[in-house]
Design a protein around this motif. Structure first.
Motif, PDB file in Angstrom:
ATOM      1  N   ASP A  95      -7.787  -6.005   5.619  1.00 35.47           N
ATOM      2  CA  ASP A  95      -8.945  -6.037   4.672  1.00 35.47           C
ATOM      3  C   ASP A  95      -9.469  -4.878   4.360  1.00 35.47           C
ATOM      4  O   ASP A  95     -10.625  -4.698   3.872  1.00 35.47           O
ATOM      5  N   GLN A  96      -8.729  -3.517   4.806  1.00 32.28           N
ATOM      6  CA  GLN A  96      -9.416  -2.357   4.415  1.00 32.28           C
ATOM      7  C   GLN A  96      -9.070  -1.846   2.892  1.00 32.28           C
ATOM      8  O   GLN A  96      -7.980  -2.406   2.548  1.00 32.28           O
ATOM      9  N   GLU A  97      -9.623  -1.321   2.277  1.00 29.00           N
ATOM     10  CA  GLU A  97      -9.415  -0.664   1.075  1.00 29.00           C
ATOM     11  C   GLU A  97      -8.499   0.448   1.280  1.00 29.00           C
ATOM     12  O   GLU A  97      -8.535   1.252   2.114  1.00 29.00           O
ATOM     13  N   PHE A  98      -7.398   0.841   0.208  1.00 25.36           N
ATOM     14  CA  PHE A  98      -6.637   1.888   0.461  1.00 25.36           C
ATOM     15  C   PHE A  98      -6.691   2.308  -1.036  1.00 25.36           C
ATOM     16  O   PHE A  98      -6.856   1.619  -1.887  1.00 25.36           O
ATOM     17  N   GLU A  99      -5.905   3.530  -1.119  1.00 27.65           N
ATOM     18  CA  GLU A  99      -5.706   4.300  -2.317  1.00 27.65           C
ATOM     19  C   GLU A  99      -5.066   3.288  -3.188  1.00 27.65           C
ATOM     20  O   GLU A  99      -3.863   2.777  -3.047  1.00 27.65           O
ATOM     21  N   SER A 100      -5.625   3.245  -4.587  1.00 28.75           N
ATOM     22  CA  SER A 100      -5.277   2.387  -5.789  1.00 28.75           C
ATOM     23  C   SER A 100      -4.975   0.725  -5.575  1.00 28.75           C
ATOM     24  O   SER A 100      -4.663   0.202  -6.266  1.00 28.75           O
ATOM     25  N   LYS A 101      -5.533   0.386  -4.285  1.00 28.03           N
ATOM     26  CA  LYS A 101      -5.637  -0.906  -4.023  1.00 28.03           C
ATOM     27  C   LYS A 101      -6.354  -1.914  -5.429  1.00 28.03           C
ATOM     28  O   LYS A 101      -5.744  -2.675  -5.905  1.00 28.03           O
ATOM     29  N   GLY A 102      -7.356  -1.106  -5.702  1.00 27.73           N
ATOM     30  CA  GLY A 102      -8.156  -1.721  -7.043  1.00 27.73           C
ATOM     31  C   GLY A 102      -7.299  -1.705  -8.264  1.00 27.73           C
ATOM     32  O   GLY A 102      -7.617  -2.590  -8.995  1.00 27.73           O
ATOM     33  N   LYS A 103      -6.249  -0.886  -8.096  1.00 30.09           N
ATOM     34  CA  LYS A 103      -5.448  -0.808  -9.317  1.00 30.09           C
ATOM     35  C   LYS A 103      -4.537  -2.227  -9.577  1.00 30.09           C
ATOM     36  O   LYS A 103      -4.309  -2.418 -10.507  1.00 30.09           O
ATOM     37  N   ILE A 104      -4.375  -2.558  -8.217  1.00 32.27           N
ATOM     38  CA  ILE A 104      -3.644  -3.853  -8.236  1.00 32.27           C
ATOM     39  C   ILE A 104      -4.295  -4.921  -8.987  1.00 32.27           C
ATOM     40  O   ILE A 104      -3.659  -5.696  -9.797  1.00 32.27           O
ATOM     41  N   VAL A 105      -5.744  -5.131  -8.601  1.00 36.21           N
ATOM     42  CA  VAL A 105      -6.349  -6.087  -9.210  1.00 36.21           C
ATOM     43  C   VAL A 105      -6.698  -5.939 -10.684  1.00 36.21           C
ATOM     44  O   VAL A 105      -6.690  -6.742 -11.524  1.00 36.21           O
ATOM     45  N   GLN A 106      -6.838  -4.456 -10.935  1.00 42.44           N
ATOM     46  CA  GLN A 106      -7.129  -4.249 -12.340  1.00 42.44           C
ATOM     47  C   GLN A 106      -5.790  -4.560 -13.136  1.00 42.44           C
ATOM     48  O   GLN A 106      -5.979  -5.075 -14.317  1.00 42.44           O
ATOM     49  N   TRP A 107      -4.680  -4.356 -12.853  1.00 39.68           N
ATOM     50  CA  TRP A 107      -3.358  -4.821 -13.364  1.00 39.68           C
ATOM     51  C   TRP A 107      -3.268  -6.151 -13.612  1.00 39.68           C
ATOM     52  O   TRP A 107      -2.862  -6.813 -14.449  1.00 39.68           O
TER      53      TRP A 107
END
Length: 235
Positions: A187-199
């Motif tokens: 459940d940790q944030e990691f590099e570019s995880k937000g990009k998955i949701v954005q895409w």
């Protein structure tokens, strides 16, 4: 509990009988048809279903924010409603009458900001930012299995891009599998995880047969590679 509340679905009247008025006697009343044929009736049914899904989804989002429903119940119900929403709009006739969400909301005077956002994102809130602990926490064997599954999902997606599979209906399911898999691991944030949701949001707003442009495909591939490296760094 939210699960105990029964949310009414929109009515789908095909005909009605006018109430008594000064100019029409009871003996003179006639049934007034709203659907001229079966095709129109099916269309009205589908639009009413879409209406009820939006209203129900808005109520579900409110219930989740108030902790009136468990995460698992929310995720299951939200996922089902989103699938039903998309399924109804896959029909060309329904989609044409629907136009788009904002037009539909204006036509029927709907105030449903939470449902609007959830439809825009296309996935339950629990998949965006899970607040629960990973399912395999404390179980090394189960954790290893989930890591392997998540890794395979990343590789499958990256391979698909490399061979030119850039259609929305091919990429979106793979991306959903990735976000579900990584959320089971950490459940940790990691590099570019937000990009998955954005895409996921970008793909969700495309038509099924639409493709990423060459530039989008390259950017998508880069972002997913970075997300993959970021995920591995958390292990």
């Amino acid at each position: 509990m939210y699960g105990q509340r029964q949310l009414a679905y929109a009515p789908t009247p095909y005909s009605y009988i006018p109430t008594q008025s000064a100019s029409i006697s009871l003996d003179e009343r006639k049934e007034v048809k709203l659907a001229a044929n079966n095709a129109e009736r099916d269309l009205y049914e589908s639009l009413a279903e879409v209406y009820s899904i939006i209203i129900t989804l808005d109520a579900l989002e409110k219930a989740y924010l108030k902790d009136s429903i468990t995460e698992s119940e929310y995720a299951e119900t939200c996922g089902r409603l989103l699938k039903q929403y998309k399924s109804n709009l896959q029909d060309e006739t329904v989609s044409k009458a629907f136009v788009d969400l904002e037009t539909f909301k204006r036509e029927w005077d709907m105030e449903c900001p939470r449902a609007t956002e959830r439809i825009r994102v296309g996935i339950p809130a629990t998949m965006e930012a899970p607040s629960h602990k990973p399912q395999a926490a404390g179980d090394s064997a189960a954790a290893a299995t989930l890591v392997v599954a998540a890794t395979e999902n990343f590789i499958t997606l990256l391979d698909a891009i490399k061979i030119g599979m850039v259609e929305k209906d091919m990429l979106h399911p793979l991306l959903v599998e990735i976000i579900q898999a990584v959320n089971k691991v950490t459940d940790q944030e990691f590099e570019s995880k937000g990009k998955i949701v954005q895409w996921l949001i970008t793909l969700n707003q495309m038509r099924a047969a639409e493709k990423l442009s060459e530039e989008q495909a390259r950017e998508f591939q880069f972002d997913m590679q970075q997300a993959y490296y970021g995920f591995k760094a958390t292990l």
